[in-house]
Enzyme design. Sequence first.
Site, PDB file in Angstrom:
ATOM      1  CE1 TYR A 161      -3.960   2.198   0.887  1.00  0.00           C
ATOM      2  CE2 TYR A 161      -2.475   3.202   2.465  1.00  0.00           C
ATOM      3  CZ  TYR A 161      -3.667   3.215   1.760  1.00  0.00           C
ATOM      4  OH  TYR A 161      -4.551   4.250   1.940  1.00  0.00           O
ATOM      5  CE  LYS A 165      -3.571   4.720  -1.438  1.00  0.00           C
ATOM      6  NZ  LYS A 165      -4.712   5.202  -2.208  1.00  0.00           N
TER       7      LYS A 165
HETATM    8  P1  NAP Z   1     -13.570   2.192   1.009  1.00  0.00           P
HETATM    9  O1  NAP Z   1     -14.896   2.638   1.491  1.00  0.00           O
HETATM   10  O2  NAP Z   1     -13.151   0.790   1.227  1.00  0.00           O
HETATM   11  O3  NAP Z   1     -13.472   2.584  -0.527  1.00  0.00           O
HETATM   12  C1  NAP Z   1     -12.613   1.968  -1.417  1.00  0.00           C
HETATM   13  C2  NAP Z   1     -13.354   1.841  -2.724  1.00  0.00           C
HETATM   14  O4  NAP Z   1     -12.447   1.320  -3.710  1.00  0.00           O
HETATM   15  C3  NAP Z   1     -14.532   0.879  -2.638  1.00  0.00           C
HETATM   16  O5  NAP Z   1     -15.709   1.609  -2.957  1.00  0.00           O
HETATM   17  C4  NAP Z   1     -14.232  -0.167  -3.688  1.00  0.00           C
HETATM   18  O6  NAP Z   1     -15.304  -0.479  -4.550  1.00  0.00           O
HETATM   19  C5  NAP Z   1     -13.216   0.529  -4.562  1.00  0.00           C
HETATM   20  N1  NAP Z   1     -12.390  -0.425  -5.279  1.00  0.00           N
HETATM   21  C6  NAP Z   1     -11.562  -1.359  -4.763  1.00  0.00           C
HETATM   22  N2  NAP Z   1     -10.982  -2.045  -5.764  1.00  0.00           N
HETATM   23  C7  NAP Z   1     -11.481  -1.539  -6.925  1.00  0.00           C
HETATM   24  C8  NAP Z   1     -11.262  -1.830  -8.281  1.00  0.00           C
HETATM   25  N3  NAP Z   1     -10.407  -2.794  -8.651  1.00  0.00           N
HETATM   26  N4  NAP Z   1     -11.935  -1.120  -9.216  1.00  0.00           N
HETATM   27  C9  NAP Z   1     -12.815  -0.147  -8.843  1.00  0.00           C
HETATM   28  N5  NAP Z   1     -13.054   0.173  -7.566  1.00  0.00           N
HETATM   29  C10 NAP Z   1     -12.385  -0.524  -6.616  1.00  0.00           C
HETATM   30  O7  NAP Z   1     -12.420   3.072   1.697  1.00  0.00           O
HETATM   31  P2  NAP Z   1     -12.082   4.632   1.592  1.00  0.00           P
HETATM   32  O8  NAP Z   1     -11.441   4.975   2.858  1.00  0.00           O
HETATM   33  O9  NAP Z   1     -13.244   5.409   1.138  1.00  0.00           O
HETATM   34  O10 NAP Z   1     -10.933   4.626   0.473  1.00  0.00           O
HETATM   35  C11 NAP Z   1     -10.946   5.487  -0.642  1.00  0.00           C
HETATM   36  C12 NAP Z   1      -9.506   5.886  -0.973  1.00  0.00           C
HETATM   37  O11 NAP Z   1      -8.978   6.669   0.099  1.00  0.00           O
HETATM   38  C13 NAP Z   1      -8.544   4.711  -1.150  1.00  0.00           C
HETATM   39  O12 NAP Z   1      -7.685   4.956  -2.227  1.00  0.00           O
HETATM   40  C14 NAP Z   1      -7.762   4.715   0.140  1.00  0.00           C
HETATM   41  O13 NAP Z   1      -6.469   4.162   0.014  1.00  0.00           O
HETATM   42  C15 NAP Z   1      -7.705   6.189   0.427  1.00  0.00           C
HETATM   43  N6  NAP Z   1      -7.398   6.517   1.815  1.00  0.00           N
HETATM   44  C16 NAP Z   1      -8.295   6.234   2.804  1.00  0.00           C
HETATM   45  C17 NAP Z   1      -7.959   6.552   4.112  1.00  0.00           C
HETATM   46  C18 NAP Z   1      -8.878   6.275   5.259  1.00  0.00           C
HETATM   47  O14 NAP Z   1      -8.448   6.432   6.425  1.00  0.00           O
HETATM   48  N7  NAP Z   1     -10.123   5.890   5.041  1.00  0.00           N
HETATM   49  C19 NAP Z   1      -6.741   7.152   4.400  1.00  0.00           C
HETATM   50  C20 NAP Z   1      -5.863   7.423   3.365  1.00  0.00           C
HETATM   51  C21 NAP Z   1      -6.209   7.106   2.071  1.00  0.00           C
HETATM   52  P3  NAP Z   1     -16.458  -1.566  -4.257  1.00  0.00           P
HETATM   53  O15 NAP Z   1     -16.949  -1.306  -2.856  1.00  0.00           O
HETATM   54  O16 NAP Z   1     -17.476  -1.241  -5.313  1.00  0.00           O
HETATM   55  O17 NAP Z   1     -15.860  -2.917  -4.433  1.00  0.00           O
END
Ligand code: NAP
Length: 260
Positions: A161, A165
């Site tokens: 990861y 990133k």
């Molecule tokens: P999340 O709710 O798990 O969202 C991740 C999304 O990515 C899900 O909706 C999932 O889609 C989608 N996804 C996964 N694999 C995919 C693929 N192969 N093709 C298309 N869509 C795909 O978590 P989130 O926190 O909102 O994450 C969103 C972004 O923010 C990510 O890049 C994550 O690394 C980043 N981020 C999050 C945090 C945090 O603390 N939450 C911190 C830093 C960065 P489905 O549900 O439709 O399968």
Amino acid sequence: MSASTSGELAGKVAIVTGAGSGIGFAIAQLFAEHGAAVAINYLSSGKDADELAQKIERDGGNAVALQADVSSKPAVESLVASVVDRFGKLDVLVNNAGIEQSQPLLEIDEENWDRTIAVDLKGPFLCLQAAGRQMRRGDGGSIINISSIHEDFPFPGFTPYAAAKGGLRMLMRNASLELAPYKIRVNNIAPGAIATPINAATLANPAKVERLQQIVPLQRMGKPEEVAQVALFLASERSSYVTGSTYYVDGGIVQHAEAL
Ligand code: NAP
């Protein structure tokens, strides 16, 4: 069908990847509230993506839910083509889709490494390239990558990861230079700890939540809507002179530079 005529993103067409949940969902919702026509990309959250698209349309906006695996080049090309076919152009791409899986460095299996890099780094590249080619034909655009504080700070236990990133940081910086002549701006948003499904294990563990409250200067986890506000700024003309930057949305946690 065309984009709305009122709001800060009036007339703009946006794709948000991984928008069936979490941060992507909040971004798609906010963009639509501000007048953009929104393509809500999902992989498995079809029901939630469809419901969001229907709600946006009921509220007078324009939206469509489209399934595509961002790690697949044909799927990404077909996603961009469908959006242009439906809305006539593309102005904004939010590379939000992402996954993470914890394994100690010496135990990381090839499947974890390959899948994480494919979704978290190759996916944004494929989407950026397909969207950039489309934006080059038009009036330019804005590409926003949701990276992480781990584009810059280590994340022991999550090496694939952090490597993805970190790569996304350099993808953004290179792209901002190569795409500037086409009036395409490219920036990253680096969230800290945001309360979404990706953090389900942390959210279910009161001790971990309390620890976060202690080490985050603002003393709480962030909300998806707080990340979406910065995405709105980067998508809009208010950021017209901004490219090649990372915006931290982390409650100040990187000031500690402490591994979570
Ligand atoms: P999340 O709710 O798990 O969202 C991740 C999304 O990515 C899900 O909706 C999932 O889609 C989608 N996804 C996964 N694999 C995919 C693929 N192969 N093709 C298309 N869509 C795909 O978590 P989130 O926190 O909102 O994450 C969103 C972004 O923010 C990510 O890049 C994550 O690394 C980043 N981020 C999050 C945090 C945090 O603390 N939450 C911190 C830093 C960065 P489905 O549900 O439709 O399968």
